[in-house]
Design an enzyme around this catalytic site. Structure first.
Site: not given
Length: 269
Positions: A174, A80, A208
């Site tokens: 995601d 991320s 994600h």
């Protein structure tokens, strides 16, 4: 063994603090891993406002000088926000041989990034593109601006300057941001500048939070920058399978580029 071992710096995302579990698991497979906090921990800044790459450069130099770390370069693993920080490190700093990014961005996101006389602004956000369901959970996948358009192009990280190999792990469901778009735009940028095509591994139905194998899937949780719970995407079975395969892909990538081992020699769980 007694080492030295190939070194990796491991970064997590906007949750801050110091998650160490992934670093501990990687260390079981013959890597010397530094889990690196960058905000919200001890004397580090409490909020994500701006980052200075000199801090991360210090971590790289620490690893390169460590008696238990095998050179000549080290690896970076980022998830991320940690992913775009790893790309920035690889683009501006020396000593990086391999960079693996899990659902990261090729644009600088969330905070100003500075290194010497270079400043990269954060990618613009349009809160009006956030959708909130009846449960109060937000879908923020469309909130970020396009880093290929207008002034937001200044946020695109110059990854063509990097001298390392890249691996992009992508969850195609995601909902945090458009990881697949970022990975393929990064690939185009590298190839347009004569660099080697990165490896991109896409997982349909994965969200994600692609964690190590058998970690429970996180469907929604509080997002510190958004200030409310958000959905992370993913279908349970597909996401679980992605976590298992991605872990093997990441190990094989680092073994190949940090240890010189051919593919297929990955440690099994």
């Amino acid at each position: 063994g007694n080492g030295p071992f190939p070194g990796i710096i491991d970064l997590y995302g906007t949750g801050g603090g110091l998650p160490e579990y992934r670093a501990c698991l990687l260390a079981n497979y013959g890597f010397a891993v530094l889990a690196l906090a960058f905000y919200g921990y001890e004397d580090l800044p409490k909020e994500m406002q701006e980052f200075h790459l000199e801090y991360f450069e210090e971590a790289i130099n620490y690893m390169l000088k460590h008696t238990q770390v095998k050179g000549p370069g080290i690896g970076l693993l980022g998830f991320s926000k940690g992913g775009d920080l790893c790309i920035s490190m690889a683009s501006f700093l020396k000593g990086i041989t391999a960079t693996a990014v899990i659902n990261g961005s090729v644009a600088n996101v969330g905070a100003v990034l500075r290194y010497k006389d270079v400043t990269i602004p954060p990618l613009g956000v349009n809160p009006e593109r956030i959708k909130v369901n009846k449960s109060g959970i937000a879908d923020i996948v469309d909130a970020l601006n396009n880093p290929l358009e207008g002034p937001d192009r200044q946020s695109f990280i110059p990854l063509e300057k990097a001298e390392c190999r890249f691996l992009f792990i992508v969850g195609q469901d995601d909902r945090n941001w458009k990881s697949e778009f970022f990975a393929f735009e990064g690939s185009k940028r590298l190839q347009d500048h004569g660099k080697e095509k990165p490896k991109i591994v896409c997982y349909p139905g994965a969200g994600h939070y692609i964690e190590p194998p058998f970690f429970p899937m996180c469907t929604a949780s509080m997002h510190l920058l958004v200030g409310k719970p958000v959905t992370w995407g993913g279908e349970p079975k597909a996401h679980c399978e992605a976590q298992i395969d991605a872990w093997q892909q990441i190990q094989a990538f680092f073994q190949r580029h940090l240890m010189g081992k051919p593919p297929g020699t990955t440690n099994k769980l």
